[in-house]
Design a protein around this motif. Structure first.
Motif, PDB file in Angstrom:
ATOM      1  N   MET A   9       0.851  -1.208   0.000  1.00 40.71           N
ATOM      2  CA  MET A   9       0.000   0.000   0.000  1.00 40.71           C
ATOM      3  C   MET A   9       0.878   1.246   0.000  1.00 40.71           C
ATOM      4  O   MET A   9       0.607   2.200  -0.717  1.00 40.71           O
ATOM      5  N   LYS A  10       1.952   1.198   0.794  1.00 40.39           N
ATOM      6  CA  LYS A  10       2.877   2.345   0.848  1.00 40.39           C
ATOM      7  C   LYS A  10       3.496   2.564  -0.526  1.00 40.39           C
ATOM      8  O   LYS A  10       3.648   3.695  -0.982  1.00 40.39           O
ATOM      9  N   LYS A  11       3.807   1.441  -1.220  1.00 44.80           N
ATOM     10  CA  LYS A  11       4.403   1.560  -2.568  1.00 44.80           C
ATOM     11  C   LYS A  11       3.418   2.276  -3.500  1.00 44.80           C
ATOM     12  O   LYS A  11       3.787   3.196  -4.239  1.00 44.80           O
ATOM     13  N   LEU A  12       2.150   1.897  -3.405  1.00 46.21           N
ATOM     14  CA  LEU A  12       1.137   2.525  -4.272  1.00 46.21           C
ATOM     15  C   LEU A  12       0.950   3.993  -3.895  1.00 46.21           C
ATOM     16  O   LEU A  12       0.809   4.855  -4.756  1.00 46.21           O
ATOM     17  N   ASP A  13       0.994   4.266  -2.578  1.00 45.27           N
ATOM     18  CA  ASP A  13       0.915   5.661  -2.097  1.00 45.27           C
ATOM     19  C   ASP A  13       2.018   6.491  -2.727  1.00 45.27           C
ATOM     20  O   ASP A  13       1.805   7.551  -3.305  1.00 45.27           O
ATOM     21  N   ARG A  14       3.244   5.897  -2.637  1.00 46.85           N
ATOM     22  CA  ARG A  14       4.429   6.637  -3.112  1.00 46.85           C
ATOM     23  C   ARG A  14       4.329   6.829  -4.625  1.00 46.85           C
ATOM     24  O   ARG A  14       4.570   7.911  -5.147  1.00 46.85           O
ATOM     25  N   THR A  57      -0.754   9.534  15.749  1.00 43.03           N
ATOM     26  CA  THR A  57       0.031  10.678  15.257  1.00 43.03           C
ATOM     27  C   THR A  57       0.503  10.450  13.818  1.00 43.03           C
ATOM     28  O   THR A  57       1.269  11.236  13.282  1.00 43.03           O
ATOM     29  N   GLY A  58       0.022   9.355  13.192  1.00 39.53           N
ATOM     30  CA  GLY A  58       0.429   9.076  11.807  1.00 39.53           C
ATOM     31  C   GLY A  58      -0.651   9.505  10.830  1.00 39.53           C
ATOM     32  O   GLY A  58      -1.573  10.250  11.186  1.00 39.53           O
ATOM     33  N   ASN A  59      -0.578   9.000   9.620  1.00 43.03           N
ATOM     34  CA  ASN A  59      -1.537   9.418   8.593  1.00 43.03           C
ATOM     35  C   ASN A  59      -2.923   8.843   8.802  1.00 43.03           C
ATOM     36  O   ASN A  59      -3.904   9.382   8.312  1.00 43.03           O
ATOM     37  N   ASN A  60      -3.022   7.717   9.520  1.00 43.97           N
ATOM     38  CA  ASN A  60      -4.361   7.196   9.844  1.00 43.97           C
ATOM     39  C   ASN A  60      -5.073   8.242  10.696  1.00 43.97           C
ATOM     40  O   ASN A  60      -6.239   8.571  10.458  1.00 43.97           O
ATOM     41  N   GLY A  61      -4.319   8.802  11.639  1.00 39.62           N
ATOM     42  CA  GLY A  61      -4.854   9.890  12.467  1.00 39.62           C
ATOM     43  C   GLY A  61      -5.218  11.088  11.606  1.00 39.62           C
ATOM     44  O   GLY A  61      -6.260  11.715  11.789  1.00 39.62           O
ATOM     45  N   GLY A  62      -4.356  11.340  10.602  1.00 41.03           N
ATOM     46  CA  GLY A  62      -4.615  12.456   9.686  1.00 41.03           C
ATOM     47  C   GLY A  62      -5.931  12.300   8.955  1.00 41.03           C
ATOM     48  O   GLY A  62      -6.701  13.257   8.799  1.00 41.03           O
ATOM     49  N   ALA A  87       4.192  16.268  18.974  1.00 42.03           N
ATOM     50  CA  ALA A  87       5.391  16.726  18.222  1.00 42.03           C
ATOM     51  C   ALA A  87       5.751  15.708  17.141  1.00 42.03           C
ATOM     52  O   ALA A  87       6.397  16.007  16.156  1.00 42.03           O
ATOM     53  N   ARG A  88       5.260  14.459  17.348  1.00 40.78           N
ATOM     54  CA  ARG A  88       5.645  13.409  16.388  1.00 40.78           C
ATOM     55  C   ARG A  88       4.616  13.289  15.259  1.00 40.78           C
ATOM     56  O   ARG A  88       4.686  12.396  14.442  1.00 40.78           O
ATOM     57  N   ILE A  89       3.675  14.189  15.210  1.00 40.81           N
ATOM     58  CA  ILE A  89       2.580  14.049  14.241  1.00 40.81           C
ATOM     59  C   ILE A  89       3.135  14.127  12.813  1.00 40.81           C
ATOM     60  O   ILE A  89       4.097  14.837  12.545  1.00 40.81           O
ATOM     61  N   ALA A 132      -9.116   6.221  14.506  1.00 42.67           N
ATOM     62  CA  ALA A 132      -8.077   6.662  13.565  1.00 42.67           C
ATOM     63  C   ALA A 132      -6.724   6.601  14.266  1.00 42.67           C
ATOM     64  O   ALA A 132      -5.876   7.482  14.103  1.00 42.67           O
ATOM     65  N   ILE A 133      -6.515   5.536  15.064  1.00 37.75           N
ATOM     66  CA  ILE A 133      -5.286   5.456  15.864  1.00 37.75           C
ATOM     67  C   ILE A 133      -4.126   4.902  15.031  1.00 37.75           C
ATOM     68  O   ILE A 133      -3.113   5.541  14.829  1.00 37.75           O
ATOM     69  N   PHE A 134      -4.355   3.670  14.505  1.00 42.25           N
ATOM     70  CA  PHE A 134      -3.314   3.066  13.651  1.00 42.25           C
ATOM     71  C   PHE A 134      -3.968   2.559  12.369  1.00 42.25           C
ATOM     72  O   PHE A 134      -5.078   2.026  12.376  1.00 42.25           O
ATOM     73  N   THR A 136      -2.081   1.109   8.464  1.00 48.02           N
ATOM     74  CA  THR A 136      -1.085   0.147   7.974  1.00 48.02           C
ATOM     75  C   THR A 136       0.290   0.395   8.599  1.00 48.02           C
ATOM     76  O   THR A 136       1.204  -0.366   8.374  1.00 48.02           O
ATOM     77  N   GLY A 137       0.405   1.442   9.381  1.00 43.98           N
ATOM     78  CA  GLY A 137       1.721   1.737   9.986  1.00 43.98           C
ATOM     79  C   GLY A 137       1.953   1.025  11.299  1.00 43.98           C
ATOM     80  O   GLY A 137       3.028   1.091  11.880  1.00 43.98           O
ATOM     81  N   LEU A 138       0.954   0.264  11.774  1.00 44.22           N
ATOM     82  CA  LEU A 138       1.123  -0.467  13.044  1.00 44.22           C
ATOM     83  C   LEU A 138       2.277  -1.447  12.879  1.00 44.22           C
ATOM     84  O   LEU A 138       2.275  -2.261  11.951  1.00 44.22           O
ATOM     85  N   ASN A 139       3.275  -1.352  13.747  1.00 48.21           N
ATOM     86  CA  ASN A 139       4.430  -2.231  13.518  1.00 48.21           C
ATOM     87  C   ASN A 139       4.969  -2.867  14.795  1.00 48.21           C
ATOM     88  O   ASN A 139       6.053  -3.405  14.812  1.00 48.21           O
ATOM     89  N   LYS A 140       4.179  -2.790  15.893  1.00 48.06           N
ATOM     90  CA  LYS A 140       4.629  -3.510  17.096  1.00 48.06           C
ATOM     91  C   LYS A 140       3.423  -3.710  18.019  1.00 48.06           C
ATOM     92  O   LYS A 140       2.332  -3.212  17.727  1.00 48.06           O
ATOM     93  N   GLU A 141       3.642  -4.440  19.099  1.00 42.62           N
ATOM     94  CA  GLU A 141       2.541  -4.713  20.027  1.00 42.62           C
ATOM     95  C   GLU A 141       2.029  -3.393  20.600  1.00 42.62           C
ATOM     96  O   GLU A 141       2.785  -2.459  20.832  1.00 42.62           O
ATOM     97  N   VAL A 142       0.725  -3.300  20.808  1.00 48.46           N
ATOM     98  CA  VAL A 142       0.132  -2.076  21.368  1.00 48.46           C
ATOM     99  C   VAL A 142       0.260  -2.131  22.889  1.00 48.46           C
ATOM    100  O   VAL A 142      -0.173  -3.101  23.514  1.00 48.46           O
ATOM    101  N   ASP A 212     -12.673   4.325  -2.779  1.00 44.51           N
ATOM    102  CA  ASP A 212     -11.591   4.812  -3.639  1.00 44.51           C
ATOM    103  C   ASP A 212     -11.090   6.135  -3.054  1.00 44.51           C
ATOM    104  O   ASP A 212     -11.894   7.003  -2.719  1.00 44.51           O
ATOM    105  N   ILE A 213      -9.754   6.294  -2.929  1.00 45.08           N
ATOM    106  CA  ILE A 213      -9.262   7.587  -2.418  1.00 45.08           C
ATOM    107  C   ILE A 213      -8.369   8.276  -3.439  1.00 45.08           C
ATOM    108  O   ILE A 213      -7.641   9.203  -3.101  1.00 45.08           O
ATOM    109  N   GLY A 214      -8.415   7.766  -4.698  1.00 45.51           N
ATOM    110  CA  GLY A 214      -7.748   8.531  -5.754  1.00 45.51           C
ATOM    111  C   GLY A 214      -6.412   8.001  -6.194  1.00 45.51           C
ATOM    112  O   GLY A 214      -5.715   8.640  -6.973  1.00 45.51           O
ATOM    113  N   ILE A 215      -6.040   6.798  -5.737  1.00 41.74           N
ATOM    114  CA  ILE A 215      -4.795   6.196  -6.266  1.00 41.74           C
ATOM    115  C   ILE A 215      -5.121   5.725  -7.694  1.00 41.74           C
ATOM    116  O   ILE A 215      -6.095   4.994  -7.889  1.00 41.74           O
ATOM    117  N   PRO A 216      -4.351   6.164  -8.689  1.00 39.68           N
ATOM    118  CA  PRO A 216      -4.682   5.832 -10.085  1.00 39.68           C
ATOM    119  C   PRO A 216      -4.849   4.324 -10.279  1.00 39.68           C
ATOM    120  O   PRO A 216      -3.998   3.531  -9.882  1.00 39.68           O
TER     121      PRO A 216
END
Ligand SMILES: NC(=O)C1=CN([C@@H]2O[C@H](COP(=O)(O)OP(=O)(O)OC[C@H]3O[C@@H](n4cnc5c(N)ncnc54)[C@H](O)[C@@H]3O)[C@@H](O)[C@H]2O)[C@H](O)CC1
Ligand SMILES: [K+]
Length: 517
Positions: A9-14, A57-62, A87-89, A132-134, A136-142, A212-216
């Motif tokens: 998903m990140k690859k498609l985002d990028r 504080t990541g994009n899910n939150g955004g 500050a980490r937003i 809107a906490i996490f 696809t960026g979740l990467n460890k135990e909560v 759909d959020i606009g990824i071609p």
């Protein structure tokens, strides 16, 4: 439709940002608007119109912050609660937070355990909680404060909508990272994540809506990520529309080697499913001594009684007759209720060497193969194997728990290694192709975990193959239809009382639902 993990998903985002010049904040805007659309639908059923959006504080939150702005704009009372160090937003989330502050929306940070009781009160009092906490960026135990907040969310009876994936569910495999939000609805952004589909994560998603959020789309089509969701449209495209000027010969001749003393039911269920899937003709090779029973139970199928070596079991002495009938057929299926005998291995070896038509292997044929996998290499035509997780464990010597932790990968490796199409039955049923593609099925229900349900699936695969449908497509359509028929049966009878025969009865209606006639 592709099913992706966080990395893809990140690859498609990028790609959207770098190759197409679509700024991340635009994607976030589309995401927030898509979420707003769904929240408005859910708010329509709520007395209480207040919305509390709990953000990381990541994009899910955004995404959640963007939704807050649109809801505020529409006059809804909105509270935004950001967990952790502001500050980490992320950059795009910060842009949106700053806009919210200028609009004087109620936005607070939750930085300490002592903030949780007040938050809990707000969560219990509002109409909708947005998670809107996490994503696809979740990467460890909560752990820690976030864990307490998710506990507070799950303790309320308030309606919960998760953005992209319920927070705490790992996008790559559906693993629960210690704790996860139990959502009533998940608004999935652009493409389903494996964690939305695979259990246990799938249990947390509630109703899933993909937006759909606009990824071609061309960027998505170019992606060679191998995992696909089986959809109704996909199955509709697979099932042939019938021309008027046709006769039963056009719909193929199926041949089944099945049944043994005490297991005529398996053979009968498979036969009925073959015919209910639309095959033109069906022959079933059964031990001589069962012929009368089968003649009585099966009206439309032709029985081919085999002089049995051992009473009630097909043996190698029958092989001449089996091969001869196979050569007059369009597909052969072996295994339902055949009985676990060393003889069967020999029968299989002979069939594999002689077959020029697709072969479907299930149940006792798979158990026979567990000792002699190498004979799979003798197969020159297409083969579809339909193990449930237990049979897969015997076939691969991999423990069931390990298979269930990695269903997609294990199915794919087996399909590639033995050059077969593998249907790994279970929740979820996975169809893996030797060319590396995987198809995940989401129809079906626990009521189908009943004796004979697998025999019905074998019959559907065989019936579709008999009609000349390409093997991988026949496998995909079969698992989907099997699940739809099972869902129809469960809707009518409930999950407890459902038996395999009910799935067969619902099968024509399931096909009609998809094909239209
Ligand atoms: N094309 C799209 O799908 C778009 C998706 N968007 C949204 O972006 C998220 C992914 O955002 P990301 O910034 O990568 O991470 P998250 O927001 O999921 O996670 C936030 C942050 O949290 C940290 N973290 C991870 N695990 C833990 C943990 N267990 N405890 C504490 N903190 C943790 C980590 O540093 C993360 O960065 C996607 O799901 C969509 O919702 C885009 O907005 C639009 C395009
Ligand atoms: K989320």
């Amino acid at each position: 439709m592709k099913v992706v993990d966080g990395i893809e998903m990140k690859k498609l985002d990028r790609k959207a940002m770098e190759e197409y010049g679509i700024p991340g904040v635009i994607l976030m805007e589309h995401a927030g608007m898509a979420v707003t659309e769904e929240i408005l639908k859910d708010l329509a059923h709520q007395e209480n119109k207040e919305i509390v959006i709990v953000c990381g504080t990541g994009n899910n939150g955004g995404d959640g912050v963007v939704a807050a702005r649109h809801l505020h704009q529409k006059g809804f009372p909105v509270k935004v609660r950001i967990i952790g160090d502001i500050a980490r937003i992320s950059e795009d989330a910060k842009i949106n937070c700053d806009i919210l502050k200028k609009l004087r929306v109620d936005i607070k940070t939750i930085i300490d355990f002592k903030d949780v009781p007040k938050l809990s009160e707000e969560l219990s009092r509002c109409g909708v909680i947005v998670d809107a906490i996490f994503g696809t960026g979740l990467n460890k135990e909560v752990q820690g404060l976030t864990r307490e907040v998710i506990l507070a969310v799950n303790r309320t009876n308030t309606y919960v909508l998760s953005i992209d994936i319920p927070s705490g569910v790992r996008a790559s495999d559906g693993h629960i990272c210690g704790i996860a939000v139990k959502a009533d609805k998940t608004v999935v952004l652009q493409l389903p994540k494996i964690g939305n589909i695979q259990f246990p994560g799938a249990d947390y998603a509630g109703e899933m809506v993909v937006k759909d959020i606009g990824i071609p789309h061309e960027a998505i089509e170019k992606s060679n990520f191998p995992i696909n969701l089986i959809t109704a449209d996909m199955v509709q495209a697979i099932l042939p529309q019938r021309r008027k000027d046709t006769h039963k010969g056009n719909y193929g001749k199926a041949y089944i080697v099945a049944g043994s003393t005490g297991m005529t039911g398996a053979a009968m269920l498979t036969c009925e499913a073959v015919l209910r899937s639309g095959a033109g003709l069906l022959k079933v090779a059964i031990p001589q001594s069962l012929n009368n029973i089968m003649e009585v139970r099966l009206t439309e199928a032709i029985t081919v009684p085999l002089p049995e070596l051992k009473k009630g079991v097909v043996g190698i002495s029958d092989i001449e007759k089996i091969i001869k009938t196979m050569q007059e057929s369009d597909v052969i299926a072996v295994g339902p209720g055949s009985g676990q005998t060393r003889e069967l291995e020999e029968v299989l070896r002979n069939i594999f060497e002689a077959a020029t038509i697709p072969i479907v292997l299930d149940a006792d044929a798979l158990n026979a193969l567990a000792h002699r996998q190498e004979i799979l290499k003798l197969i020159k035509s297409a083969a579809v194997l339909t193990p449930h997780t237990g049979e897969m464990s015997r076939l691969t010597n991999i423990p069931v728990e390990e298979i269930n932790r990695n269903r997609i990968q294990i199915a794919l490796e087996f399909a590639k290694k033995w050059n077969v199409i593998l249907i790994l039955k279970g929740a979820r049923t996975i169809v893996a192709s030797p060319d590396g593609k995987v198809f995940v099925n989401t129809t079906g229900n626990p009521g189908m975990a009943t004796a004979g349900s697998g025999d019905v699936l074998t019959g559907i695969v065989t019936g579709l193959l008999a009609q000349g449908i390409q093997p991988i497509k026949a496998a995909i359509a079969a698992v989907y239809l099997h699940g739809v028929a099972g869902d129809r049966a469960a809707a009518r009878l409930g999950e407890y009382g459902l038996i395999a025969g009910d799935i067969v009865l619902e099968l024509p209606y399931a096909i009609k639902e998809i094909v239209g006639k």
